[in-house]
Design an enzyme around this catalytic site. Structure first.
Site, short mmCIF file in Angstrom:
data_model
loop_
_atom_site.label_atom_id
_atom_site.label_comp_id
_atom_site.label_asym_id
_atom_site.label_seq_id
_atom_site.Cartn_x
_atom_site.Cartn_y
_atom_site.Cartn_z
N ASP A 73 137.48 66.04 39.84
CA ASP A 73 136.48 66.89 39.18
C ASP A 73 135.11 66.55 39.77
OD1 ASP A 73 135.76 64.48 38.07
OD2 ASP A 73 136.31 65.00 36.02
N SER A 74 134.08 67.25 39.35
CA SER A 74 132.76 67.06 39.96
C SER A 74 131.99 65.92 39.29
CB SER A 74 131.94 68.33 39.83
OG SER A 74 131.63 68.55 38.46
N GLY A 75 132.47 65.47 38.14
CA GLY A 75 131.72 64.49 37.36
C GLY A 75 130.88 65.15 36.28
N GLY A 76 130.70 66.45 36.39
CA GLY A 76 129.83 67.16 35.46
C GLY A 76 130.28 67.08 34.02
N PHE A 77 131.57 67.26 33.79
CA PHE A 77 132.06 67.32 32.42
C PHE A 77 131.74 66.04 31.66
CE2 PHE A 77 135.24 66.89 29.06
CZ PHE A 77 135.08 68.09 28.41
N ASP A 127 129.29 72.13 37.87
CA ASP A 127 128.98 73.29 37.02
C ASP A 127 128.31 72.80 35.75
OD1 ASP A 127 131.29 72.02 36.12
OD2 ASP A 127 132.07 73.83 35.17
N GLN A 182 132.27 80.27 34.78
CA GLN A 182 131.78 79.96 33.44
C GLN A 182 131.45 81.28 32.73
OE1 GLN A 182 131.65 77.24 31.68
NE2 GLN A 182 132.06 75.60 33.16
N GLY A 209 134.89 75.60 30.92
CA GLY A 209 134.22 75.93 29.67
C GLY A 209 135.13 76.43 28.58
N ASP A 259 145.38 70.60 34.10
CA ASP A 259 145.27 69.16 33.88
C ASP A 259 144.97 68.96 32.41
OD1 ASP A 259 142.28 69.93 34.20
OD2 ASP A 259 142.23 67.91 33.38
N CYS A 297 166.04 65.64 25.72
CA CYS A 297 165.25 65.19 26.87
C CYS A 297 166.06 64.25 27.74
CB CYS A 297 163.99 64.49 26.36
SG CYS A 297 162.93 63.86 27.68
N CYS A 299 164.66 62.13 29.98
CA CYS A 299 163.78 61.11 30.56
C CYS A 299 164.35 59.71 30.36
CB CYS A 299 162.37 61.22 29.99
SG CYS A 299 162.12 60.34 28.44
N CYS A 302 164.19 58.51 26.65
CA CYS A 302 165.14 59.13 25.72
C CYS A 302 166.59 58.74 26.03
CB CYS A 302 164.99 60.65 25.74
SG CYS A 302 163.45 61.20 24.99
N HIS A 328 157.82 59.50 28.49
CA HIS A 328 158.45 60.66 27.85
C HIS A 328 157.51 61.87 27.87
CE1 HIS A 328 160.34 63.41 25.10
NE2 HIS A 328 159.14 63.50 24.52
ZN LIG Z 1 162.16 61.88 26.76
#
Ligand SMILES: [Zn+2]
Length: 367
Positions: A73-77, A127, A182, A209, A259, A297, A299, A302, A328
């Site tokens: 990311d740009s760091g802005g957030f 931004d 935005q 945004g 993300d 699941c 994984c 699980c 998980h």
């Molecule tokens: Zn799982």
């Protein structure tokens, strides 16, 4: 999506590795989970250990030992979240470090330089992140500034590609740069922002945004409208979203890249995402429950462990608890997005979407 460190099948979900590591799990775990791209946070890496140090190590990929794609990311957030510790003007964002109070100025050019030194495969423009709610006038002023900043960030990246720029070490010459749309919850502003940002000619585009407190149907509406104005041959990235339902509903509206900290952060707080809804492992009713967190699941958590054991680990503060929960939850997210891709390629996304939604809404979830 093709990047300098390989291809990413879309739609894709990016686990968040704020400090160059996804909390609770190793890179080997991420490989086994099938993660194809990581997100890392420029603000944190800039402050510590510093983009200069990372550039001297050959860039972020070499420094953290991850050879697959990385988006920064740009760091802005993060800076905009530093209420009371930052001011914004046309030049950029002035802020004080949350670590030592030192003063910094992040401009669109500086955010581009820092990410060039980190050498991520995808860099984001700086931004302005407007708080919700905002008036249409506030959103217009902010959107226009974001657009001017986007032009400056693009000019800087093109300058970096053309040749050396005062001491900036470009550690990944194949780095792409995404513009950010935005405009708050106002369709007219979103359209103007999308069209004007696309005209600047970025490799791809993000929608910023959103997921900042607006009602969910408003977010879906903005996403659905905005994707229509973005080039169809470029990935579209919905920043910082969301729940498993948000993934399915946003893909339906044309989103390719996500993300979110939910799967990892909630895992550490004992909340598991399952095919039947959310499960809070700390609840007393799981104390003698021998079933796996999610019977459907596959994984590693699980397949081997019971709710009773995971609850015990959580209650005693055992660090394995956070790790097993994170494995998980990331599996659930990455598996959901893989099933979305499969459904799309077999032409049955709409039936997948209906079944997914009915399933979750029909089941009581832990609060
Ligand atoms: Zn799982």
């Amino acid at each position: 999506m093709t990047t300098a460190h390989g291809d990413v099948e879309t739609p894709a979900f990016m686990p968040v590795g704020t400090q160059g590591a996804v909390k609770g799990v190793t890179h080997r775990d991420l490989d086994e989970l099938g993660a194809e791209i990581l997100l890392s946070n420029t603000y944190h890496l800039y402050l510590r250990p510093g983009d200069g140090l990372i550039a001297r190590r050959g860039g972020l990929h070499r420094f953290i030992g991850w050879n697959k794609p990385i988006l920064t990311d740009s760091g802005g957030f993060q800076i905009f979240s530093l209420a009371g510790r930052r001011t914004i003007d046309e030049e950029g964002a002035r802020f004080r470090s949350h670590l030592d109070g030192s003063a910094h100025l992040l401009t669109p050019e500086r955010a581009t330089d820092i990410q060039a030194q980190l050498g991520s495969d995808v860099a984001m423009v700086l931004d302005e992140c407007l708080a919700h709610p905002s008036t249409e006038d506030e959103a217009r002023v902010s959107m226009a500034r974001t657009l001017r900043w986007a032009g400056r960030a693009r000019d800087r990246l093109l300058a970096l590609r053309a040749g050396p720029v005062n001491g900036v070490v470009v550690t990944n010459p194949g780095q792409a740069q995404f513009g950010i749309v935005q405009g708050g919850v106002f369709p007219g502003l979103r359209e103007e922002s999308a069209r004007s940002t696309a005209a600047l000619g970025f490799e791809a585009y993000a929608i910023g945004g959103l997921s900042v407190g607006e009602p969910i149907d408003v977010m879906y509406d903005v996403v659905g409208r905005t994707t229509r104005w973005l080039p169809g041959d470029r990935p579209r990235y919905l920043m910082g979203t969301g729940t498993p339902e948000d993934l399915v509903e946003s893909v339906a509206r044309g989103i390719d890249l996500f993300d979110c900290v939910l799967p990892t952060r909630n895992a550490r707080n004992g909340q598991l995402f399952t095919s039947q809804g959310r499960l809070n492992i700390k609840n007393a009713r799981y104390a003698e429950d021998d079933s796996p967190p999610d019977p459907e699941c596959g994984c590693s958590t699980c397949r081997r462990f019971s709710r009773a054991y995971l609850r015990h680990l959580f209650v005693t503060g055992e660090m394995n608890g956070a790790t097993l929960n994170t494995l998980h939850n990331l599996h659930f997210y990455l598996d959901t997005i893989r099933r979305i891709r499969e459904a799309i390629s077999f032409g049955r996304f709409e039936s997948f979407r209906r079944a997914f939604t009915e399933r979750l809404s029909g089941q009581p979830s832990d609060s």
